[in-house]
Design a protein around this motif. Structure first.
Motif, PDB file in Angstrom:
ATOM      1  N   GLY A   1       0.806  -1.216   0.000  1.00  0.00           N
ATOM      2  CA  GLY A   1       0.000   0.000   0.000  1.00  0.00           C
ATOM      3  C   GLY A   1       0.838   1.265   0.000  1.00  0.00           C
ATOM      4  N   VAL A   2       2.008   1.194  -0.629  1.00  0.00           N
ATOM      5  CA  VAL A   2       2.976   2.290  -0.600  1.00  0.00           C
ATOM      6  C   VAL A   2       2.991   3.010  -1.947  1.00  0.00           C
ATOM      7  N   PHE A   3       3.206   4.324  -1.905  1.00  0.00           N
ATOM      8  CA  PHE A   3       3.475   5.091  -3.121  1.00  0.00           C
ATOM      9  C   PHE A   3       4.980   5.288  -3.212  1.00  0.00           C
TER      10      PHE A   3
ATOM     11  N   PHE B   1       0.944  -0.305  -9.697  1.00  0.00           N
ATOM     12  CA  PHE B   1       0.342   0.588 -10.683  1.00  0.00           C
ATOM     13  C   PHE B   1       1.215   1.826 -10.884  1.00  0.00           C
ATOM     14  N   PRO B   2       1.724   2.041 -12.095  1.00  0.00           N
ATOM     15  CA  PRO B   2       2.509   3.249 -12.361  1.00  0.00           C
ATOM     16  C   PRO B   2       1.598   4.443 -12.659  1.00  0.00           C
ATOM     17  N   SER B   3       2.110   5.620 -12.403  1.00  0.00           N
ATOM     18  CA  SER B   3       1.375   6.849 -12.721  1.00  0.00           C
ATOM     19  C   SER B   3       2.359   7.889 -13.235  1.00  0.00           C
ATOM     20  N   GLY B   4       1.825   8.940 -13.847  1.00  0.00           N
ATOM     21  CA  GLY B   4       2.687   9.955 -14.444  1.00  0.00           C
ATOM     22  C   GLY B   4       2.981   9.627 -15.896  1.00  0.00           C
ATOM     23  N   GLU B   5       4.147  10.054 -16.379  1.00  0.00           N
ATOM     24  CA  GLU B   5       4.528   9.838 -17.772  1.00  0.00           C
ATOM     25  C   GLU B   5       5.694   8.855 -17.828  1.00  0.00           C
ATOM     26  N   PHE B   6       5.483   7.740 -18.535  1.00  0.00           N
ATOM     27  CA  PHE B   6       6.491   6.695 -18.539  1.00  0.00           C
ATOM     28  C   PHE B   6       6.354   5.850 -19.812  1.00  0.00           C
ATOM     29  N   ARG B   7       7.422   5.088 -20.094  1.00  0.00           N
ATOM     30  CA  ARG B   7       7.408   4.120 -21.184  1.00  0.00           C
ATOM     31  C   ARG B   7       7.351   2.707 -20.600  1.00  0.00           C
TER      32      ARG B   7
ATOM     33  N   THR C   1      -5.929  -3.725 -15.878  1.00  0.00           N
ATOM     34  CA  THR C   1      -6.534  -2.432 -15.512  1.00  0.00           C
ATOM     35  C   THR C   1      -5.506  -1.352 -15.249  1.00  0.00           C
ATOM     36  N   GLY C   2      -4.283  -1.537 -15.742  1.00  0.00           N
ATOM     37  CA  GLY C   2      -3.284  -0.476 -15.611  1.00  0.00           C
ATOM     38  C   GLY C   2      -2.096  -0.824 -14.751  1.00  0.00           C
ATOM     39  N   SER C   3      -2.057  -2.015 -14.164  1.00  0.00           N
ATOM     40  CA  SER C   3      -0.888  -2.379 -13.367  1.00  0.00           C
ATOM     41  C   SER C   3       0.292  -2.678 -14.288  1.00  0.00           C
TER      42      SER C   3
END
Length: 572
Positions: free
Chosen positions: A353-355, A415-421, A448-450
């Motif tokens: 549960g960590v960012f 799950f990543p967020s922001g701008e990435f490749r 679903t985005g993981s």
């Protein structure tokens, strides 16, 4: 008690007529009408507890345990609706009326008599500290002893402690139910010699600190609980602690070798400034602690909290740290920001549960032998760094490349967020396959985005080349992936769990499974296909369909279920 069997009628009259205290007479009545006595016991026992005269109740119990102990030890528990595993003595204690006392002399007599009827259980329970009671009864005794309601409950529980028929489970209820400080302290001392007591002491310490100035804030008790709790402390209770104990916690943080910390309860009063009161002082005191080897944290905070930087400094400065765990609690949808520095001696890392900011990804993989990243988010800056958009696998791959010690990797729904490749997936997997000591792998992702590990059939074969691999758990496996994995002959593999992934099991997958299971060097103990489906369901749902299709000359595919059963039978 009209309608009761004659045995119960005589027992009821026994306090008024001593001539009825006759072993041969009462046992004869029991033998003459055993079935009726056993069926009527429960109602009679409850009626006995309703007697106005406590003296008569004690006399009847004394006579009953003395004259027909076999029936009593068998049936008292049923009267209490506790189930057949409960100690009869505890059933009696638990149901005793609150306004009446239990004579300690009666407990001594009943304990002695019950010991005579439970010698077989004692022989089977040689490792049980209770010794006179079965393991099952003892466990429930632990659960209920502090629920005693009688008027001399402190004396009764102290008797249980001194007679070593209580082992501490439920000690926190002693505080909740208002037992004396002397009893709670005696119970704590009795518990300290037992294994795995630290979690119980941690709960008791929390309960004592929650008593708002009650007798349980006694200095001797709190220090004793702290020393035996791990130590473990809920810093959210700081507003309820005596000033001296807050200072004590901060002082201990400077030198403690192992510590479990909690904070961030949502039900704490909003006016309490927890970070300023105890969390920040404790973290700052830990910085530079040269003896700290284990730090476990259960908490909740956001990116603006000063605790983020304070915790980072602890991790960076405590170079002896070997075991770090951070679990986000209380808010299942939230993620606490944690910045991970490189920790050179780290053996175990558990994040849940960590960012994780992108700059921490490399450090998470770079050192530890056991790494678990569960339900975490990873953040990448919008616009990239220096005009370059980062790859979400790159940091992990760099860290892993420098970690030859790793034995276990568990990544579940990151799950990543922001701008990435997402171009570095294959590089990360190739690095993973090259780890010489890797024994256990779990990679779980969804659509679903993981972060997706998207293993190809060819890469499944490379999993099979990891020399030390003992456990493989993948949420997605492509058709023919199982065939390629097992064709590499991973004979050290003991557990294999695969999800359905992009398709179901193919004929070649099934052939590969049969060949692998039949091999003399196969050590596989557990095989699981698809979520919550064990091997028998795999056969029914995935393989049986093959029998209705056109098959080649492999007879094993004519009846897949029988083929698999034959292999397993020969193997066993």
């Amino acid at each position: 008690m009209n309608g009761c069997p004659p045995l119960f009628q005589l027992l009821e009259r026994l306090p008024r007529n001593s001539r009825l205290d006759n072993v041969d007479l009462l046992r004869g009545l029991y033998r003459d009408d055993t079935e009726a006595v056993e069926e009527g016991w429960s109602d009679w026992f409850k009626e006995l507890m309703k007697l106005q005269s406590n003296e008569n109740r004690c006399k009847i119990f004394d006579a009953t345990f003395r004259i027909i102990p076999e029936l009593t030890t068998q049936k008292v528990v049923e009267a209490g609706d506790f189930g057949t595993d409960l100690s009869p003595l505890l059933a009696m204690i638990s149901m005793w009326p609150a306004e009446s006392l239990i004579p300690i002399e009666l407990l001594d007599k009943l304990k002695e008599k019950m010991a005579e009827t439970q010698k077989k259980d004692a022989v089977l329970s040689q490792n049980d500290p209770l010794q006179l009671y079965s393991i099952r009864g003892f466990r429930l005794f632990q659960t209920h002893i502090f629920n005693c309601k009688c008027s001399n409950k402190n004396d009764v529980v102290m008797w249980a402690i001194r007679n070593t028929i209580w082992d501490g489970y439920g000690l926190e209820d002693g505080i909740s139910h208002g037992y004396s400080l002397e009893v709670v302290m005696a119970a704590a001392r009795a518990l300290v010699s037992k294994p795995n007591h630290d979690t119980i002491f941690a709960r008791v310490l929390d309960r004592a600190l929650s008593s708002w100035g009650g007798p349980y804030l006694d200095e001797s008790l709190l220090r004793f609980l702290w020393r035996n709790s791990g130590p473990s402390i809920d810093l959210s209770l700081s507003d309820r602690m005596p000033d001296w104990f807050r200072d004590f916690v901060v002082s201990e943080a400077r030198t403690v070798a192992k510590i479990n910390l909690k904070w961030g309860h949502p039900d704490r009063d909003e006016h309490v400034q927890e970070p300023e009161l105890l969390v920040l002082p404790t973290l700052r005191a830990m910085q530079g602690n040269s003896t700290l080897t284990k730090l476990h944290i259960h908490c909740e905070h956001d990116e603006t909290d000063e605790c983020v930087d304070a915790l980072h400094d602890v991790l960076a400065d405590c170079t002896s740290l070997e075991d770090f765990s951070f679990i986000q609690v209380y808010d299942p949808d939230g993620h606490s920001l944690v910045r991970i520095p490189r920790m050179p001696k780290l053996d175990k890392l558990h994040l849940q549960g960590v960012f994780l900011p992108s700059e921490s990804l490399e450090a998470t993989m770079s050192t530890a032998r056991e790494i678990s990243i569960i339900y975490c988010d990873s953040g990448f800056p919008t616009g990239g760094t220096g005009g370059t958009v980062p790859d979400c696998y790159e940091g992990w791959a760099r860290g892993l490349a420098n970690n030859s010690r790793i034995e276990e990797l568990k990544s579940v729904l990151t799950f990543p967020s922001g701008e990435f490749r997402e171009d570095g997936r294959s590089d990360f997997l190739r690095t993973l396959f090259s780890r010489p000591n890797l024994k256990r792998v779990q990679l779980t992702w969804d659509e679903t985005g993981s972060i997706s590990f998207g293993v190809t059939p060819e890469e499944m074969g490379l999993f099979g080349t990891i020399p030390a691999l003992e456990s493989l758990d993948l949420s997605h496996v492509p058709p023919d992936g199982l065939k390629n994995l097992l064709a590499a002959r991973p004979f050290n593999l003991r557990l294999l769990h695969i999800g359905q992934g992009q398709g179901s099991m193919t004929r070649d997958d099934f052939r590969g499974l049969l060949d692998f299971l039949a091999h003399s060097e196969c050590k596989l103990e557990k095989f699981r296909f698809s979520i919550s489906k064990y091997i028998d369901e795999l056969v029914l749902n995935s393989i049986a369909a093959l029998a209705s299709e056109d098959v080649d000359d492999d007879d094993r595919l004519t009846d897949p279920i029988r083929s698999l059963n034959n292999v397993l039978r020969d193997k066993n």
